[in-house]
Design a protein around this motif. Structure first.
Motif, PDB file in Angstrom:
ATOM      1  N   THR A 261       0.808  -1.231   0.000  1.00 36.13           N
ATOM      2  CA  THR A 261       0.000   0.000   0.000  1.00 36.13           C
ATOM      3  C   THR A 261       0.835   1.271   0.000  1.00 36.13           C
ATOM      4  O   THR A 261       0.312   2.349  -0.289  1.00 36.13           O
ATOM      5  N   TRP A 263       1.879   2.572   2.685  1.00 39.42           N
ATOM      6  CA  TRP A 263       1.615   3.238   3.974  1.00 39.42           C
ATOM      7  C   TRP A 263       2.742   2.926   4.962  1.00 39.42           C
ATOM      8  O   TRP A 263       3.290   1.823   4.983  1.00 39.42           O
ATOM      9  N   LYS A 287      -4.942   9.568   5.350  1.00 42.24           N
ATOM     10  CA  LYS A 287      -4.884   9.026   4.000  1.00 42.24           C
ATOM     11  C   LYS A 287      -3.995   9.826   3.082  1.00 42.24           C
ATOM     12  O   LYS A 287      -3.257   9.270   2.254  1.00 42.24           O
ATOM     13  N   LYS A 290      -0.544   8.838   3.848  1.00 42.56           N
ATOM     14  CA  LYS A 290      -0.313   7.392   3.926  1.00 42.56           C
ATOM     15  C   LYS A 290       0.448   6.998   5.205  1.00 42.56           C
ATOM     16  O   LYS A 290       1.482   6.332   5.164  1.00 42.56           O
ATOM     17  N   VAL A 328      -6.722  -0.857   5.028  1.00 39.10           N
ATOM     18  CA  VAL A 328      -6.913   0.414   4.316  1.00 39.10           C
ATOM     19  C   VAL A 328      -8.227   0.336   3.558  1.00 39.10           C
ATOM     20  O   VAL A 328      -8.424  -0.574   2.743  1.00 39.10           O
TER      21      VAL A 328
END
Length: 955
Positions: A261, A263, A287, A290, A328
């Protein structure tokens, strides 16, 4: 009239003839259960496997006191000096009772000795005045004029060695043996190859054993040290917040970028901060960036607490690879930690990973490193004085990390950046590379940390560096305690019941890297800096010497050596103590400057291979050379390995020593149990120089060993009977007699320099070949079996007993041990090795624990193991147990006998044996305590019925 010098030169030592092991075991267990209350533990709780001081005292006195022709009187005097007598025990129990209940002390003295010890204070807690009543009896028996241990030890030392006895421990470890020897009044030589061990030994002698003036000086040093550190912390402004609250613990975690992702995800095995305060952290997704914001939440519900136990690092079971898990937009993403590290296998079969190895200049991760580090919560404390109560009230509170907190973190990093090189040059913080090893591989492989200072974050380096810089030799033990309790390997315990807090690195003996950890603030470090050690001032007249040397550099003769050497399965101190060595390597205090501040791994005696044996032989040969002809050695070792007896016999033979006695003392608590619920005890081997060159042949050894075993066992049984006849508890059980039998056998063997024309030193030094028994192995097996066969239970003829299979003898012998109340698992383990039973666990109840083990009853065997590969299968005993099971199920006696005839091989020749075994089991099961699942009385009743039925059976 005073004892003359060397009057006792050739008298045997008491420990060579008697040793009340049951009572010493009870006292040793009591001391081990004291945990942090033990005398020397505060100097270094990271050192495990300490031998109890009470056991050391027993060994020292037992080596000095003479064995006379009145063993009952010898025992009485020894118990007086050890505080095992009824008068001393009364004082010890009274010390635990409130004044209003001290008149009931007589009731406690009627309890079994183990229960008395459990209730009583330890002797050392009450001081030497506890023993004022013993000296008249002691002096009358020994011909001394002592009024203290110092007087006594000097006088009997002169009688035996012509001087105050010199006692040496060349594997001093944490210093338990040297400390007790000095406290009793021996001159002491202590050495160890590892400087950390030497520091602990030095601390015992000079801090716990220091004079009152010295203790006052330490208190002043502690105060000055705390002031200096507080001054730097306040000047930098890195702790107290703008509202005057002070931090107690800073909580940090690793953080990684999820490869799926992108993140950044905190690695938290749990989101619980404190179960007591129902405090957790929540991960709030940002978001756009991240990443996750981490917010502290207090007073959550029980369901929220349960949910928070599931963190972002999980494993599907013990031994399974951990993985990162986060969600997520409602979708779960998983990545193995090994994948994040980039683990791979090379063409040659070895493994590697893609973690960057940190440089010496690194003290925090670089931006591109896989594992980042993040402050995620702080526990704050506010103190308020309450003058009316005379107390300070503290309020603890977890809070989320603020911008101001991060600014304080940056101040620390900037300060270290500016001063890092100077601090390393001066030795205030480590600059020592981590050498790859069994334990030290972990931080290198799992995090890329290659220098010891990488195991500490900037805040920890700053505080520890300041403590190291400003502390003297007397404060270094406290500093090392702080080092192991303030590292990236110091786990945060979120449990309740007052146990929450930052724990030590060496809760176990490994370097386990963590995903989250606790870092102590200064206020949380001060209790360790202000360590309050116990005080047992040693006499100024005692000569004390501590050296960091291997044994082969021993240069001074000593009268007594008491050693607890490393074992094949021991903790690898030579590796893990580099964690501490790195801090003092470049700048040790003046008192420690002559020591080599290196673990010297290559010189450490370790492992189970030839190197271990050769190292041990070289060490004990040197000690033998540096000992008078009437000197004595006590060798302690943990009896675990099945080959340990042969190994020890090899070492003893090759060192020019011979065994004169052996005893077995339980020294470990339930908390020290390893996998399989092993309880550990200590074998005490008593050794003398082999001063004659004797020769014999194996054919003659059998008779000599059997005679020696018989004399030894009968002597102990006779003494035990006399003690019981006086209304006291017995001294020995079958396990003790077994050990005495081993000792008698080894005493015979190791007295000889040549057997069957072979030089035993040469044979003992010969390298082992895998899977092949040596000549020494065969001799030891022969000796042990001869000793074991002598211990025939009452109710069996010797010839009848020897015809039984090993597993049958084991089961019947252990039934007798259970009848005696000796239910510790180590007894079963030791007898299984002696009888060569390979899978004794098949015979044990599933509910067996270390200190309450037991055999299966017939109702627990049921119909299992009647055939197949089990050792007990198809034996007369197994057939008998099945018959007892059938009787308990109310099967008709005639049918039971028919089945017994079918199941028992050679039934007719074994008919008398079967009835004897049934009688024996009836006697041994009777009177044992019933529980819901354990009904020995039913078994006893069935056994009596079956014995009678077999005898009356007409064929």
């Amino acid at each position: 009239m005073a004892l003359a010098p060397f009057e006792w030169r050739d008298k045997p030592a008491l420990i060579e003839h008697l040793f009340p092991v049951q009572k010493i075991s009870a006292e040793s267990y009591k001391e081990q259960m004291a945990n942090q209350g033990k005398t020397l533990t505060a100097l270094g709780s990271y050192w495990k496997g300490r031998k109890p001081l009470i056991l050391n005292k027993a060994c020292i006195l037992g080596s000095l006191l003479p064995a006379t022709d009145d063993p009952l009187k010898d025992l009485e005097i020894f118990e007086l000096l050890m505080g095992l007598d009824s008068v001393t025990m009364q004082k010890r129990i009274e010390a635990t009772l409130p004044a209003s209940r001290r008149h009931t002390v007589g009731e406690y003295l009627l309890l079994p000795f183990n229960d008395q010890v459990r209730i009583a204070k330890r002797s050392e807690e009450l001081g030497d005045s506890l023993f004022n009543h013993v000296w008249s009896k002691v002096n009358q028996h020994l011909g001394t004029s002592a009024s203290s241990y110092l007087d006594l030890v000097e006088q009997i030392g002169i009688a035996r060695f012509g001087r105050r006895p010199r006692l040496a421990d060349t594997f001093s470890g944490s210093g338990q043996i040297p400390f007790e020897a000095a406290r009793l009044g021996c001159d002491v030589y202590a050495s160890d190859i590892n400087p950390v061990a030497c520091m602990l030994t030095w601390g015992g002698l000079n801090i716990v054993g220091g004079y009152p003036e010295s203790r006052n000086f330490i208190a002043q040093e502690q105060k000055v040290l705390a002031q200096k550190i507080q001054q730097v912390v306040d000047q930098l402004g890195i702790e107290a917040n703008e509202n005057g609250w002070k931090p107690r613990v800073f909580l940090y975690c690793m953080e990684v970028r999820c490869p799926q992702t992108g993140w950044m995800v905190p690695l938290l095995p749990t989101r619980i901060l404190s179960k007591d305060q129902n405090a957790i952290v929540e991960l709030i997704p940002i978001k756009d960036e991240k990443r996750y914001e981490i917010q502290v939440k207090i007073g959550v519900t029980g369901d929220e607490l349960i949910e928070a136990a599931k963190g972002t690092v999980r494993s599907d079971g013990r031994g399974q690879d951990p993985y990162l898990l986060h969600t997520v937009s409602g979708e779960e993403f998983r990545s193995k930690i090994s994948t994040l590290r980039g683990d791979f296998r090379k063409e040659d079969g070895s493994t590697g990973n893609k973690l960057r190895g940190w440089d010496n200049s690194d003290f925090k991760p670089r931006p591109n490193d896989v594992f980042q580090e993040r402050l995620y919560a702080i526990q704050w404390v506010q103190s308020k004085e309450n003058p009316s109560a005379g107390k300070t009230k503290e309020r603890f509170e977890f809070r989320s990390v603020t911008k101001e907190d991060l600014m304080r973190e940056q101040i620390i990093e900037d300060y270290l950046e500016e001063n890092f090189s100077e601090w390393q040059t001066n030795g205030w913080i480590p600059d020592m590379r981590i050498e790859m090893g069994y334990n030290t591989r972990q931080p290198i492989w799992e995090r890329g940390w290659t220098y010891w200072h990488h195991l500490f974050n900037p805040r920890q380096l700053l505080l520890l560096g300041l403590v190291n810089r400003f502390s003297s030799a007397r404060l270094k033990p406290a500093f090392f305690q702080l080092v192991q309790n303030n590292s990236k390997l110091s786990r945060w315990d979120n449990s309740g019941g007052g146990r929450a807090g930052v724990k030590g690195v060496f809760d176990n003996q490994a370097l386990n890297t963590l995903y989250n950890y606790g870092s102590r603030a200064l206020s949380n470090c001060l209790p360790m800096i202000f360590a309050d050690y116990k005080s047992f001032p040693l006499s100024e007249n005692i000569n004390l010497l501590v050296e960091a040397n291997p044994v082969d550099q021993l240069t001074k003769e000593n009268d007594i050596y008491i050693t607890d050497p490393p074992y094949g399965d021991a903790v690898k101190y030579e590796e893990i103590l580099e964690f501490f060595i790195a801090w003092l390597r470049k700048n040790p205090p003046e008192e420690f400057k002559n020591w080599v501040w290196d673990s010297r791994r290559s010189l450490a005696i370790k492992g189970e291979d030839e190197g271990f044996r050769q190292g041990m032989v070289a060490a004990y040969r040197k000690m033998t050379q540096m000992m008078p002809d009437n000197g004595i050695q006590i060798l302690m070792f943990t009896h675990q390995s099945g080959t340990i007896w042969a190994d020890m016999a090899n070492i003893i033979w090759a060192s020019g020593l011979q065994v004169t006695a052996a005893w077995y003392v339980v020294t470990e608590t339930d908390s020290a149990l390893r996998q399989g619920a092993n309880v550990k005890g200590t074998v005490i081997l008593v050794l003398r120089k082999r001063n004659q060159e004797l020769e014999t042949f194996r054919d003659d050894l059998g008779w000599e060993i059997e005679e020696a075993v018989r004399e030894q066992v009968e002597s102990l049984i006779g003494l035990d009977s006399k003690v019981r006849a006086k209304g006291s508890e017995g001294l020995y059980n079958d396990a003790d007699l077994q050990m005495a039998g081993y000792a008698a056998a080894l005493k015979v063997l190791t007295a000889y320099s040549r057997i069957d024309g072979k030089d035993m030193v040469t044979e003992a030094e010969a390298p082992r070949q895998r899977g092949k028994k040596t000549f020494v192995d065969e001799l030891i097996d022969f000796a042990v079996q001869t000793a074991v066969q002598f211990l025939v239970p009452v109710g069996f003829e010797k010839g009848e007993w020897q015809k039984l299979q090993p597993v049958e003898r084991f089961y019947l012998k252990m039934a007798e041990m259970e009848h005696q109340g000796a239910n510790t698992l180590d007894n079963y383990q030791n007898f299984a090795k002696a009888f060569k039973v390979h899978h004794f666990d098949q015979l044990m109840s599933d509910s067996s624990k270390a200190n309450s083990a037991r055999l299966k009853l017939s109702t627990e065997f049921k119909s299992a193991m009647m055939s197949g590969d089990a050792e007990i299968a198809r034996t007369p005993l197994r057939a008998l147990l099945y018959a007892l099971f059938e009787l308990s199920k109310e099967v008709e006696v005639e049918d039971v006998l028919l089945h017994l005839m079918e199941n028992c091989p050679n039934y007719l020749p074994n008919k008398t044996l079967l009835s004897n075994m049934a009688d024996y089991l009836a006697e041994k099961r009777e009177g044992l305590k019933d529980t819901k699942t354990y009904k020995p009385d039913i078994e006893a009743s069935c056994a009596r019925i079956l014995a009678e039925a077999i005898r009356n059976q007409r064929l």
